[in-house]
Design a protein around this motif. Structure first.
Motif, PDB file in Angstrom:
ATOM      1  N   HIS A  10      87.633   8.939  -4.801  1.00 37.26           N
ATOM      2  CA  HIS A  10      88.956   9.308  -4.260  1.00 37.26           C
ATOM      3  C   HIS A  10      88.928  10.650  -3.529  1.00 37.26           C
ATOM      4  CE1 HIS A  10      91.227   6.008  -6.046  1.00 37.26           C
ATOM      5  NE2 HIS A  10      90.568   6.207  -7.173  1.00 37.26           N
ATOM      6  N   ARG A  18      90.306  19.775   4.561  1.00 32.08           N
ATOM      7  CA  ARG A  18      89.972  20.466   3.308  1.00 32.08           C
ATOM      8  C   ARG A  18      90.012  21.975   3.467  1.00 32.08           C
ATOM      9  NH1 ARG A  18      92.024  17.641   0.691  1.00 32.08           N
ATOM     10  NH2 ARG A  18      91.231  18.486  -1.258  1.00 32.08           N
ATOM     11  N   GLY A  46      82.863  18.836  -8.828  1.00 28.56           N
ATOM     12  CA  GLY A  46      83.490  17.733  -8.095  1.00 28.56           C
ATOM     13  C   GLY A  46      83.759  18.129  -6.654  1.00 28.56           C
ATOM     14  N   ASP A  70      78.646  17.078  -8.312  1.00 29.90           N
ATOM     15  CA  ASP A  70      79.513  15.905  -8.186  1.00 29.90           C
ATOM     16  C   ASP A  70      78.745  14.714  -8.765  1.00 29.90           C
ATOM     17  OD1 ASP A  70      81.269  13.732  -7.195  1.00 29.90           O
ATOM     18  OD2 ASP A  70      82.105  15.273  -5.898  1.00 29.90           O
ATOM     19  N   GLN A  74      78.566  12.866  -1.426  1.00 24.90           N
ATOM     20  CA  GLN A  74      79.329  12.349  -0.281  1.00 24.90           C
ATOM     21  C   GLN A  74      79.679  13.512   0.650  1.00 24.90           C
ATOM     22  OE1 GLN A  74      83.126  11.012  -2.187  1.00 24.90           O
ATOM     23  NE2 GLN A  74      82.513  12.438  -3.793  1.00 24.90           N
ATOM     24  N   ASN A 104      89.110  21.273  -8.385  1.00 23.53           N
ATOM     25  CA  ASN A 104      90.277  20.923  -7.571  1.00 23.53           C
ATOM     26  C   ASN A 104      90.445  19.408  -7.509  1.00 23.53           C
ATOM     27  OD1 ASN A 104      92.470  21.718  -5.830  1.00 23.53           O
ATOM     28  ND2 ASN A 104      91.289  20.889  -4.114  1.00 23.53           N
TER      29      ASN A 104
HETATM   30  C1  LIG Z   1      89.806  13.788  -5.493  1.00 21.49           C
HETATM   31  S1  LIG Z   1      88.123  14.238  -5.270  1.00 21.49           S
HETATM   32  C2  LIG Z   1      88.268  16.017  -5.035  1.00 21.49           C
HETATM   33  C3  LIG Z   1      87.120  16.571  -4.219  1.00 21.49           C
HETATM   34  C4  LIG Z   1      87.166  18.098  -3.964  1.00 21.49           C
HETATM   35  N1  LIG Z   1      87.297  18.838  -5.184  1.00 21.49           N
HETATM   36  C5  LIG Z   1      88.259  18.455  -2.991  1.00 21.49           C
HETATM   37  O1  LIG Z   1      89.233  19.101  -3.382  1.00 21.49           O
HETATM   38  O2  LIG Z   1      88.143  18.070  -1.824  1.00 21.49           O
HETATM   39  C6  LIG Z   1      87.448  14.119  -6.918  1.00 21.49           C
HETATM   40  C7  LIG Z   1      85.969  14.395  -6.979  1.00 21.49           C
HETATM   41  O3  LIG Z   1      85.538  14.518  -8.324  1.00 21.49           O
HETATM   42  C8  LIG Z   1      84.283  13.886  -8.440  1.00 21.49           C
HETATM   43  N2  LIG Z   1      84.009  13.635  -9.879  1.00 21.49           N
HETATM   44  C9  LIG Z   1      84.473  12.638 -10.660  1.00 21.49           C
HETATM   45  N3  LIG Z   1      83.969  12.769 -11.914  1.00 21.49           N
HETATM   46  C10 LIG Z   1      83.204  13.893 -11.916  1.00 21.49           C
HETATM   47  C11 LIG Z   1      82.423  14.561 -12.903  1.00 21.49           C
HETATM   48  N4  LIG Z   1      82.320  14.131 -14.168  1.00 21.49           N
HETATM   49  N5  LIG Z   1      81.757  15.688 -12.559  1.00 21.49           N
HETATM   50  C12 LIG Z   1      81.836  16.150 -11.287  1.00 21.49           C
HETATM   51  N6  LIG Z   1      82.539  15.555 -10.306  1.00 21.49           N
HETATM   52  C13 LIG Z   1      83.221  14.445 -10.611  1.00 21.49           C
HETATM   53  C14 LIG Z   1      84.421  12.667  -7.558  1.00 21.49           C
HETATM   54  O4  LIG Z   1      83.191  12.077  -7.222  1.00 21.49           O
HETATM   55  C15 LIG Z   1      85.143  13.268  -6.360  1.00 21.49           C
HETATM   56  O5  LIG Z   1      84.255  13.796  -5.408  1.00 21.49           O
END
Ligand SMILES: C[S@@+](CC[C@H](N)C(=O)[O-])C[C@H]1O[C@@H](n2cnc3c(N)ncnc32)[C@H](O)[C@@H]1O
Length: 246
Positions: A10, A18, A46, A70, A74, A104
């Motif tokens: 997501h 961003r 993340g 992450d 990606q 975030n």
């Molecule tokens: C909604 S996106 C937010 C991305 C970024 N922080 C931003 O603000 O643009 C959520 C992110 O959290 C990552 N994520 C999910 N579970 C995670 C985990 N256990 N550890 C690190 N990242 C994770 C997802 O792959 C995704 O890239």
């Protein structure tokens, strides 16, 4: 849903979109300068597109040494910082490594209650005493669920959400875990960090940094702080500054 591999990232991957988020986080984190001859260590958990990690590692005046993790790679912007793929909420860093951590819009994606608690405890563990963290995550009581853009989706009991998603033709399985403010603060109390709700400050920072502001943001940014405080549990996004006690 238990298996984190079934969860979609997501992440919004448009670098231009961003950048204002990175500027807002920088304004709210208000990092103190590093001691003479040193650099601040900063972790973004993340990172998604990598824009926020890149911003903190390259922006003049910050002097930050940045790591990012992450569960999937990606990234659209990959230079200036170190990156590692992780497989759970556990962080591959030693205790007390970082001056600052950013999470975030990640907490709602890491898994259920146990994983979310681990995410917060891990942030506390890798922070140095006195270190600060920025945490933003959507409110369960957001009128329109932000990932699937469906009204009232996260208001439903957990076991009903996937059926509603299927009925509206938006997917098979609801894979996010947004929290109410009391649920989040219960978790924060056992995280080992102090916390302060800064959603009013975040709305004002968003109004200052984003060129395409929604009418709701403009109006909300004009609410005086004294009135905004009782309304914070209805804020679409929970925003907190966390600190590991010295
Ligand atoms: C909604 S996106 C937010 C991305 C970024 N922080 C931003 O603000 O643009 C959520 C992110 O959290 C990552 N994520 C999910 N579970 C995670 C985990 N256990 N550890 C690190 N990242 C994770 C997802 O792959 C995704 O890239």
């Amino acid at each position: 849903m238990n298996d984190s591999s079934e969860r979609l990232p997501h992440a919004a991957l448009d670098p231009a979109g961003r950048l204002p988020k990175a500027e807002k986080i920088a304004a709210l984190l208000a990092l103190r300068p590093a001691p003479a001859g040193q650099r601040l260590r900063l972790l973004e958990v993340g990172t998604g597109a990598g824009v926020i990690a890149h911003y903190f590692s390259t922006r003049a005046g910050f002097d930050c040494d940045v790591d990012a993790v992450d569960v999937v790679d990606q990234r659209k912007v990959a230079d200036g910082y170190r990156f590692r793929v992780v497989t759970s909420a556990e962080l591959p860093f030693a205790d007390a490594t970082f001056d600052a951590v950013i999470s975030n819009h990640v907490l709602e994606h890491v898994g259920g209650n146990t994983d979310q608690r681990m995410h917060l405890r891990e942030i506390a563990r890798v922070l140095k005493p006195g270190g600060v963290a920025y945490l933003a995550t959507p409110n369960r009581w957001h009128l329109v669920e932000p990932h699937y853009r469906l009204a009232f989706l996260s208001w439903l009991p957990r076991k009903r959400r996937s059926a509603y998603l299927r009925w509206r033709g938006r997917g098979d399985c609801y894979d996010c875990e947004p929290l109410s403010m009391p649920e989040l603060e219960t978790m924060l109390r056992s995280s080992g960090m102090t916390y302060a709700n800064i959603c009013w400050e975040a709305i004002r920072a968003m109004s200052a940094s984003e060129t395409r502001r929604s009418l709701a943001v403009v109006l909300a940014s004009r609410i005086p702080r004294v009135l905004a405080y009782p309304l914070r549990r209805f804020s679409p996004t929970h925003v907190y500054l966390l600190q590991r006690p010295v």
